[in-house]
Design an enzyme around this catalytic site. Sequence first.
Site, PDB file in Angstrom:
ATOM      1  N   HIS A 140       4.486   5.760  -6.355  1.00 15.22           N
ATOM      2  CA  HIS A 140       3.556   5.440  -5.269  1.00 15.22           C
ATOM      3  C   HIS A 140       2.776   4.179  -5.597  1.00 15.22           C
ATOM      4  O   HIS A 140       2.829   3.667  -6.712  1.00 15.22           O
ATOM      5  CB  HIS A 140       2.607   6.619  -5.005  1.00 15.22           C
ATOM      6  CG  HIS A 140       1.657   6.913  -6.137  1.00 15.22           C
ATOM      7  ND1 HIS A 140       0.326   7.179  -5.931  1.00 15.22           N
ATOM      8  CD2 HIS A 140       1.829   6.992  -7.474  1.00 15.22           C
ATOM      9  CE1 HIS A 140      -0.274   7.415  -7.088  1.00 15.22           C
ATOM     10  NE2 HIS A 140       0.630   7.315  -8.043  1.00 15.22           N
ATOM     11  N   ASP A 179       0.878  -1.156   0.000  1.00 13.78           N
ATOM     12  CA  ASP A 179       0.000   0.000   0.000  1.00 13.78           C
ATOM     13  C   ASP A 179       0.923   1.215   0.000  1.00 13.78           C
ATOM     14  O   ASP A 179       2.154   1.070   0.013  1.00 13.78           O
ATOM     15  CB  ASP A 179      -1.010  -0.026   1.150  1.00 13.78           C
ATOM     16  CG  ASP A 179      -0.415   0.142   2.541  1.00 13.78           C
ATOM     17  OD1 ASP A 179       0.797   0.415   2.680  1.00 13.78           O
ATOM     18  OD2 ASP A 179      -1.180  -0.004   3.516  1.00 13.78           O
ATOM     19  N   CYS A 180       0.373   2.410  -0.046  1.00 13.26           N
ATOM     20  CA  CYS A 180       1.205   3.599  -0.227  1.00 13.26           C
ATOM     21  C   CYS A 180       2.228   3.778   0.896  1.00 13.26           C
ATOM     22  O   CYS A 180       3.429   3.967   0.642  1.00 13.26           O
ATOM     23  CB  CYS A 180       0.347   4.843  -0.395  1.00 13.26           C
ATOM     24  SG  CYS A 180      -0.711   5.264   1.013  1.00 13.26           S
ATOM     25  N   SER A 181       1.793   3.695   2.125  1.00 16.11           N
ATOM     26  CA  SER A 181       2.719   3.915   3.245  1.00 16.11           C
ATOM     27  C   SER A 181       3.633   2.713   3.461  1.00 16.11           C
ATOM     28  O   SER A 181       4.770   2.869   3.922  1.00 16.11           O
ATOM     29  CB  SER A 181       1.954   4.245   4.531  1.00 16.11           C
ATOM     30  OG  SER A 181       1.047   3.212   4.855  1.00 16.11           O
ATOM     31  N   ALA A 215       0.496   6.582   6.670  1.00 15.51           N
ATOM     32  CA  ALA A 215       0.789   7.866   6.032  1.00 15.51           C
ATOM     33  C   ALA A 215       0.695   9.017   7.047  1.00 15.51           C
ATOM     34  O   ALA A 215       1.586   9.862   7.114  1.00 15.51           O
ATOM     35  CB  ALA A 215      -0.162   8.101   4.863  1.00 15.51           C
ATOM     36  N   HIS A 267      -3.006   9.493   1.731  1.00 14.89           N
ATOM     37  CA  HIS A 267      -2.152   8.922   0.693  1.00 14.89           C
ATOM     38  C   HIS A 267      -0.764   9.548   0.750  1.00 14.89           C
ATOM     39  O   HIS A 267      -0.622  10.724   1.073  1.00 14.89           O
ATOM     40  CB  HIS A 267      -2.761   9.137  -0.695  1.00 14.89           C
ATOM     41  CG  HIS A 267      -2.022   8.409  -1.768  1.00 14.89           C
ATOM     42  ND1 HIS A 267      -1.975   7.029  -1.838  1.00 14.89           N
ATOM     43  CD2 HIS A 267      -1.266   8.854  -2.800  1.00 14.89           C
ATOM     44  CE1 HIS A 267      -1.242   6.671  -2.885  1.00 14.89           C
ATOM     45  NE2 HIS A 267      -0.789   7.760  -3.488  1.00 14.89           N
TER      46      HIS A 267
END
Length: 185
Positions: free
Chosen positions: A134, A73-75, A93, A122
């Site tokens: 990302h 995932d993004c983080s 995040a 995000h």
Amino acid sequence: MAAAAGLTLATPAHATSPQPTSHDGPTTLTGPQVKRIQQKQAPTPAWKVALDFALHKRGIPYVWGGTSDQGYDCSGLMLRAYEDAGIELPRTAAEQYNAFSRKISWDHLKPGDLVFFSNLGHVGMISKPGYMVHAPHTGDVVKEEKLSDWRRDAFVGAVRPDPKGVRLWSEQRRTPPPSMLTAIL
């Protein structure tokens, strides 16, 4: 004779052969030669290691809560990218954004900066001017894309992870929270 920037290489002072030999005396290096040697000896900056990690993960699917090559995932991608560079980040995040007191504005973004959007929902990493890498959302993959006007409108802020800033965050994290006062009625 001392060499520039304290660097001395052993080469023959009167040699007719282009091959240097040891124990024949010092040679002075030019500024560009010293710079090349210093760049080869300098450690790779953490942001560069993190960015290289993230860029090498392009094509891996987005997985909510993911922190591995099975999916990010993004983080989770930012966590692992900076971990590869020796810098510990918090998991989410919002926590990553709040771990650093120094914030970076949109106009001062540099490669390696973490950029946050949509009420800290995000995070991505600046890869080059005007672009970020990302893990966008379910059904997509880790990718590099241009920062759009929509992203600018959703921009909350950015941070520049560095060993000094992380050290401060780590110290704060290890400090136990203050005791809460309890009211007795």
